[in-house]
Write a protein that holds these residues in place. Sequence first.
Motif, short mmCIF file in Angstrom:
data_model
loop_
_atom_site.label_atom_id
_atom_site.label_comp_id
_atom_site.label_asym_id
_atom_site.label_seq_id
_atom_site.Cartn_x
_atom_site.Cartn_y
_atom_site.Cartn_z
N VAL A 394 7.95 7.22 -8.05
CA VAL A 394 6.85 7.23 -7.07
C VAL A 394 6.59 8.31 -6.08
O VAL A 394 5.72 8.89 -5.95
N ASP A 395 7.82 8.88 -5.58
CA ASP A 395 7.85 10.02 -4.65
C ASP A 395 7.17 11.37 -5.30
O ASP A 395 6.37 12.06 -4.80
N LEU A 401 0.02 14.46 -6.80
CA LEU A 401 -1.27 14.25 -6.42
C LEU A 401 -1.82 14.63 -5.02
O LEU A 401 -2.87 15.37 -5.13
N ARG A 402 -0.84 14.75 -4.01
CA ARG A 402 -1.08 15.47 -2.79
C ARG A 402 -1.23 17.07 -3.10
O ARG A 402 -2.18 17.57 -2.46
N ASP A 403 -0.41 17.66 -3.91
CA ASP A 403 -0.41 19.03 -4.03
C ASP A 403 -1.49 19.68 -4.91
O ASP A 403 -1.97 20.67 -5.04
N HIS A 404 -1.80 18.93 -6.05
CA HIS A 404 -2.73 19.19 -7.00
C HIS A 404 -4.00 18.66 -7.31
O HIS A 404 -4.64 18.78 -7.91
N GLY A 405 -4.07 17.52 -6.71
CA GLY A 405 -5.49 16.78 -6.72
C GLY A 405 -6.46 17.27 -6.26
O GLY A 405 -6.51 18.08 -5.34
N LYS A 406 -7.79 17.26 -7.06
CA LYS A 406 -9.02 17.70 -6.63
C LYS A 406 -9.88 16.53 -6.02
O LYS A 406 -10.12 15.60 -6.86
N PRO A 407 -10.29 16.58 -4.67
CA PRO A 407 -10.95 15.41 -4.28
C PRO A 407 -12.34 15.38 -4.92
O PRO A 407 -13.01 16.27 -5.23
N PHE A 459 -8.51 3.45 0.24
CA PHE A 459 -7.22 2.83 0.38
C PHE A 459 -6.20 3.85 0.02
O PHE A 459 -6.40 4.63 -0.88
N PRO A 460 -5.07 4.08 0.81
CA PRO A 460 -4.36 5.13 0.57
C PRO A 460 -3.36 4.81 -0.45
O PRO A 460 -2.94 3.58 -0.81
N LEU A 461 -2.56 5.71 -1.16
CA LEU A 461 -1.67 5.40 -2.25
C LEU A 461 -0.15 5.54 -1.41
O LEU A 461 0.04 6.89 -0.96
N LEU A 462 0.39 4.55 -1.24
CA LEU A 462 1.59 4.63 -0.51
C LEU A 462 2.73 4.25 -1.36
O LEU A 462 2.65 3.35 -2.34
N ALA A 463 4.31 4.70 -0.81
CA ALA A 463 5.40 4.30 -1.70
C ALA A 463 5.56 2.41 -1.63
O ALA A 463 5.92 1.86 -2.40
N ALA A 464 5.03 2.12 -0.21
CA ALA A 464 5.25 0.69 0.00
C ALA A 464 4.17 0.52 0.98
O ALA A 464 3.77 1.35 2.17
N TYR A 465 3.73 -0.77 1.20
CA TYR A 465 2.69 -0.86 2.16
C TYR A 465 3.49 -1.68 3.29
O TYR A 465 3.99 -2.86 3.20
N PRO A 466 3.11 -1.47 4.54
CA PRO A 466 3.78 -1.91 5.62
C PRO A 466 3.55 -3.42 6.06
O PRO A 466 4.18 -4.01 6.57
N GLU A 467 2.15 -3.83 5.55
CA GLU A 467 1.69 -5.02 5.63
C GLU A 467 2.59 -5.91 5.09
O GLU A 467 2.53 -7.25 5.31
N ASP A 468 3.06 -5.37 3.91
CA ASP A 468 3.96 -6.40 3.14
C ASP A 468 4.94 -5.62 2.36
O ASP A 468 4.41 -5.24 1.21
N PRO A 469 6.28 -5.21 2.44
CA PRO A 469 6.86 -4.22 1.93
C PRO A 469 7.09 -4.80 0.31
O PRO A 469 7.75 -4.15 -0.72
N ASP A 470 7.14 -6.14 0.19
CA ASP A 470 7.37 -6.80 -1.17
C ASP A 470 6.14 -6.56 -2.22
O ASP A 470 6.56 -6.79 -3.57
N LEU A 471 5.06 -5.90 -1.75
CA LEU A 471 4.00 -5.81 -2.91
C LEU A 471 4.42 -4.52 -3.67
O LEU A 471 4.78 -3.21 -2.93
N VAL A 472 4.07 -4.70 -4.84
CA VAL A 472 4.29 -3.24 -5.50
C VAL A 472 3.32 -2.33 -5.54
O VAL A 472 1.85 -2.59 -5.57
N SER A 473 3.76 -1.13 -5.38
CA SER A 473 2.74 0.04 -4.89
C SER A 473 1.82 0.45 -6.25
O SER A 473 2.53 0.31 -7.22
N GLY A 476 3.43 2.57 -8.27
CA GLY A 476 4.74 2.37 -8.98
C GLY A 476 4.60 1.66 -10.14
O GLY A 476 5.58 0.80 -10.64
N LYS A 477 3.55 1.62 -10.96
CA LYS A 477 3.26 0.97 -12.09
C LYS A 477 3.93 1.75 -13.33
O LYS A 477 4.24 2.59 -13.12
N THR A 478 3.93 1.09 -14.40
CA THR A 478 4.64 1.48 -15.85
C THR A 478 4.02 2.97 -16.00
O THR A 478 4.80 3.62 -16.67
N GLN A 479 2.63 3.03 -15.97
CA GLN A 479 1.76 4.31 -16.19
C GLN A 479 1.37 4.67 -15.13
O GLN A 479 0.71 4.07 -14.30
N PHE A 480 1.31 6.14 -14.85
CA PHE A 480 0.60 6.89 -13.84
C PHE A 480 0.06 8.34 -14.33
O PHE A 480 0.74 9.16 -14.56
#
Length: 486
Positions: A394-395, A401-407, A459-473, A476-480
């Motif tokens: 995930v990281d 994405l941060r470094d190479h994404g084109k808005p 909506f941001p892409l985060l490694a984990a969501y502080p509102e509920d850390p149990d939620l899958v990012s 963090g899916k099988t494909q990206f």
Amino acid sequence: MKIYHAVRNRNLLFLTITLILTSCQTVPSGKEAQDAAYPGRAAALYIDPTKTIFPLDNYPQIVDKWLPAGPDSNTPLMDEATQQKYFAALKTRYFGLGRDENSPWNATYIASVLKKGPETVRDASVSQLLSDKKVLWGQNFRPHSTRWKSEVRGNADTEISHDYHPAHRAIAIRESLVRVLPTDDPAFDDYRLAGQGYPFDNLQMSSIRPGVPVYILTTSRDERWKYVRTPTVTGWVHSEDVASVSQGFVTDWVGMANRNLGAIIRDSVSVADGGRFFFTARPGTILPFRKLRHGIFQVAVPAQGRGEGAERHWVTLDDQAFVPMPWQMVPGHLATLLRTMGDRPYGWGNDYFHNDCSAELRSLLMPFGIFLPRNSAAQIQSAARVVDLSKEDVDARLAYLRDHGKPFRTLIYIPGHIMLYIGNTVMNGQNVPMTYQDLWGLRPKNGKSRSIVGGSVFFPLLAAYPEDPDLVSLAGKTQFKLGFIE
């Protein structure tokens, strides 16, 4: 019980209030119910044992926050030559009549579709969804009956000619939902399970906008439905939503579209003129036009004629609702669209004429002349360049994405879902990628519930969501995969 009856009878009013108060005492509050079902998730609003509402308080849904006004709002995100290239490709999908162009009005293209046997897909849907073993639930929380299945199956069982017929060309004269089978009845999987039931109607596929060319493959037995090929999907639409077109109409409409084609840029535009209402138009609707004066356009609209076929009418629209294509792709124009499209409910397969994830991106990019296929998997495959980060953690995915994404020119694909990267933002001291997407919800690691967003959001892409850390990012899916529009 109706309250206005109670107002006329004091005794009945007293009884009504007493019953309400008594019932409230036996049902835990939203927070109490949530705390009991999901310990530690006090930030979310409990709905039932499989659903909570994801809180968006930390993620402002104000367009100007993410696309601020100023000199940069007029800086092109794509050069004119590239936009024109995409625009030319879009027009071939809708109106192209050349040998290698895939418009539903193109005899060569439709002949190739008919040769492949379009009934194969239709019959596979019938066999899969209407088998005796398949349980489908209706809107009344009851399984559909064997009789219902038999009636739908029989209605869909009509012959599809493998010969091309010019008379089968037609045009959408109003918004129309595209269904997998010829019925308005929804067919849900087990509503008691997370991620099933509403809004995931197995029979809802897509929608078509007014002015979309179609080819009619067959008509249902009750004649209420047409099975049509559109520039993006094949499915059943209401017969009254399309009108057949003559060769003269096709020649006229294609000629106008090639000269001047424009797009609706505001939600729920009422297209009417001289006391006659034609249809509702939303972003993603494209129509030929001729300009009358600055900021005012005379727009061609299709309507059912007095005979069996379509006829052209002219309506007047201003530049707050309609613009020539391709609209220059600058942040200011994107902001205009996002103000009208954002904060809308999620619509699986365009149900209720709301968008799902892929329909949202199609509608957003259409005024800029960029054609996207209908579903998320096809959209990522259509990108000019794809970078598959599925093997990365995930990281690493987020860093790339941060470094190479084109808005606004980078699609982000995960299984069954697609998003648009809009740039980076700082949250809690960290630089994180921001997206615009139409999202139903997030799931925890055990998959037994959903935290619902239920609409189009920033909506941001985060490694984990502080509102509920149990939620899958979402990262963090099988494909990206990242798809670049360039």
